[in-house]
Structures are given as C-alpha cells and as structure tokens.
Design an enzyme around this catalytic site. Structure first.
Site, PDB file in Angstrom:
ATOM      1  CG  HIS A 195     -48.225 -66.343 -17.546  1.00 18.82           C
ATOM      2  ND1 HIS A 195     -47.921 -65.027 -17.778  1.00 18.82           N
ATOM      3  CD2 HIS A 195     -49.482 -66.518 -18.027  1.00 18.82           C
ATOM      4  CE1 HIS A 195     -48.953 -64.432 -18.379  1.00 18.82           C
ATOM      5  NE2 HIS A 195     -49.907 -65.316 -18.544  1.00 18.82           N
ATOM      6  CG  LEU A 254     -33.546 -58.524  -2.361  1.00 18.06           C
ATOM      7  CD1 LEU A 254     -33.390 -57.099  -2.917  1.00 18.06           C
ATOM      8  CD2 LEU A 254     -33.231 -59.541  -3.466  1.00 18.06           C
ATOM      9  CG  ASP A 279     -46.014 -56.515 -20.617  1.00 17.11           C
ATOM     10  OD1 ASP A 279     -46.759 -57.516 -20.741  1.00 17.11           O
ATOM     11  OD2 ASP A 279     -46.237 -55.438 -21.202  1.00 17.11           O
TER      12      ASP A 279
HETATM   13  C1  FPP Z   1     -47.822 -59.937 -18.190  1.00 16.28           C
HETATM   14  O1  FPP Z   1     -47.446 -60.489 -19.439  1.00 16.28           O
HETATM   15  C2  FPP Z   1     -47.561 -60.918 -17.142  1.00 16.28           C
HETATM   16  C3  FPP Z   1     -48.461 -61.339 -16.208  1.00 16.28           C
HETATM   17  C4  FPP Z   1     -49.850 -60.840 -16.144  1.00 16.28           C
HETATM   18  C5  FPP Z   1     -48.098 -62.388 -15.221  1.00 16.28           C
HETATM   19  C6  FPP Z   1     -46.733 -62.243 -14.599  1.00 16.28           C
HETATM   20  C7  FPP Z   1     -46.496 -63.359 -13.659  1.00 16.28           C
HETATM   21  C8  FPP Z   1     -45.361 -64.090 -13.580  1.00 16.28           C
HETATM   22  C9  FPP Z   1     -44.162 -63.820 -14.411  1.00 16.28           C
HETATM   23  C10 FPP Z   1     -45.249 -65.207 -12.559  1.00 16.28           C
HETATM   24  C11 FPP Z   1     -44.779 -64.664 -11.241  1.00 16.28           C
HETATM   25  C12 FPP Z   1     -44.652 -65.742 -10.239  1.00 16.28           C
HETATM   26  C13 FPP Z   1     -44.928 -65.623  -8.910  1.00 16.28           C
HETATM   27  C14 FPP Z   1     -44.686 -66.764  -8.017  1.00 16.28           C
HETATM   28  C15 FPP Z   1     -45.498 -64.417  -8.302  1.00 16.28           C
HETATM   29  P1  FPP Z   1     -48.562 -60.708 -20.553  1.00 16.28           P
HETATM   30  O2  FPP Z   1     -49.213 -62.014 -20.327  1.00 16.28           O
HETATM   31  O3  FPP Z   1     -49.506 -59.547 -20.556  1.00 16.28           O
HETATM   32  O4  FPP Z   1     -47.705 -60.722 -21.858  1.00 16.28           O
HETATM   33  P2  FPP Z   1     -48.172 -60.222 -23.299  1.00 16.28           P
HETATM   34  O5  FPP Z   1     -48.341 -58.728 -23.205  1.00 16.28           O
HETATM   35  O6  FPP Z   1     -47.031 -60.618 -24.176  1.00 16.28           O
HETATM   36  O7  FPP Z   1     -49.453 -60.930 -23.646  1.00 16.28           O
END
Ligand code: FPP
Length: 236
Positions: free
Chosen positions: A32, A127, A15
């Site tokens: 992201h 893993l 997050d």
């Molecule tokens: C939440 O942060 C994050 C997500 C909804 C997306 C997480 C995905 C990745 C890190 C990419 C993973 C990659 C693969 C290949 C699976 P947010 O956008 O809600 O953050 P905020 O609360 O600051 O708005």
C-alpha cells in the site's frame, strides 16, 4: 509516438498492492505504501505532461472495512501520512484535491487532513484529483437519492420532476464530466462498486501490472488503447 488525445476524466482502481508485497515477502502494508507513492507519481505526471483534467483514484471502498483490523489501521495511518505529502505537492503543482465518500466513519485526524488538503489546493485549477475513501458507487447513488428526497420533502421539487439531471446534481463528482476511461491493473476485470453512475459509457482498460509497478508508460499504453476505441454513446 503518434499524437495522443488525453481523456478528460480517468478513473483508476489501484489494485494489486497485496500481491506485490507478497511476491517480495513483505507485509501488505508495504504494498500500500508503494501504491501511495505511485499514485503521487501519476498525479504529478498527469499535471505536468498531459491534458487530463480529472483523475479519480479508488483508495478505500465501503467493502474494504471487511479486511483485517491491522490492515485497515495501517491503511488509515498511510492516508494520514501521505496527505501531508500531498498537501506539500499541491503547493508546487497546479492540482486540486477533493475527497469523495462517507467521512463519518473516518478518524477526526484524517478528516481534518482531508479538509486541509481540499482547502489548500482549492485555489489551483489545472488538474482535479478525486480520492475515494470509504466510497462505494451504490453508497453515492443512495446519498444522491436522499438529497433529492429532501428537496421533495421541503417542497423544492415535484416527484414527477425527478430525472437523471436531478440525481446528477447530487453525485459526488458533479463538477466533472463522467469517466471517459477506467483503468484497473493487476489482472482483475471488474468494477468493484467504483464510479457506477459515472461509468455508464466509460471505456475500460485492464492490465496485468500490479499497481505498485504501474508507471507513466502504463498510463500512456492505456490512453493509446483508449484512442483506438470508437465511442458511440449508444448512437451509430
Ligand atoms: C487494493 O489492493 C488497494 C487498496 C485497498 C488500497 C489502495 C490505497 C493506496 C494505494 C494508498 C492511497 C493513498 C492515499 C493517500 C489515498 P489489494 O490490497 O486488494 O491488492 P491485492 O488484490 O493484491 O491483495
């Protein structure tokens, strides 16, 4: 540093990507993208330097479909792109990749890459990494209930025989122990439908760092705190 006991299974809610990007005047997709890089760094570190056996990452929840269409599109593109990198990584490191969640709403291209990732890494063993895409803990429990109901319908199981173990056998992460530790960075302190079944006795670690800034030192800090916890599993 004193001797660390690594949890067998750690769940991570990635997050804070949006806030990380906003702080830098960048589009959310940049957060992201950086988050995906950090996920890979943590996976490689865990395989090389720790005794962690299972890592579960929350990449896209069943609730994330309510985000703006352009953010969903860029996330799905990022998953596709990044899976190619992950496939290459599993050639060099002893990592098994598995995906959990409902694939029916994902694009054919993404589903193909997910399958390829699972097949190519399937021979590895050190893993296991579960990546949750279109995943929700309630969805998972409903899926398990449906599978159990099918067994009853086919006469393979009596209703009175249904117990926790029956459901356990249908849970997406059935090959792993339940999550010992769940880490959520970015200051939020909630589970958001992540690993509901597997977190009954998890320890929780909340951290203010935004996911794209998360490093192995943050992981070590979380595990150091975990080592101080007295887990009693309802006993004394
Ligand atoms: C939440 O942060 C994050 C997500 C909804 C997306 C997480 C995905 C990745 C890190 C990419 C993973 C990659 C693969 C290949 C699976 P947010 O956008 O809600 O953050 P905020 O609360 O600051 O708005």
């Amino acid at each position: 540093m004193s001797y660390l006991v690594w949890p067998e299974h750690i769940g991570i809610i990635m997050d804070g990507n949006g806030r990380w990007a906003k702080l830098r005047g960048l589009p959310r997709s940049a957060g992201h993208k950086e988050g995906a890089r950090v996920m890979e760094d943590i996976i490689v570190y865990a395989e090389k330097e720790t005794d962690i056996k299972f890592l579960t990452f929350y990449a896209f929840s069943t609730e994330n479909w309510s985000r703006p269409a352009d953010e969903i599109k860029s996330l799905m593109q990022l998953f596709e792109l990044h899976l190619d990198r992950l496939i290459a990584t599993t050639d060099k490191h002893d990592i098994v990749i598995k995906f959990i969640g409902d694939r029916s709403r994902l694009s054919d291209t993404l589903v193909e890459k997910m399958k390829k990732c699972e097949e190519k890494s399937g021979k590895n063993e050190k893993l296991t990494v579960y990546i949750a895409i279109n995943y929700g803990g309630r969805q998972e429990i409903a899926f398990a209930a449906r599978e159990v109901a099918k067994k009853v319908q086919h006469g393979e199981l009596l209703i009175d025989e249904i117990d926790e173990k029956t459901l356990e056998r249908e849970i997406f992460t059935k090959e792993s122990p339940h999550a010992d530790l769940i880490i959520r960075p970015s200051g939020e302190q909630r589970l958001s439908n992540f690993l509901l079944w597997q977190s009954a006795y998890s320890e929780f670690y909340f951290d203010g760092v935004l996911w794209p800034d998360f490093t192995k030192d943050d992981l070590i800090r979380a595990v150091t705190e975990f080592n101080k916890r007295n887990r009693r599993f309802g006993g004394i």
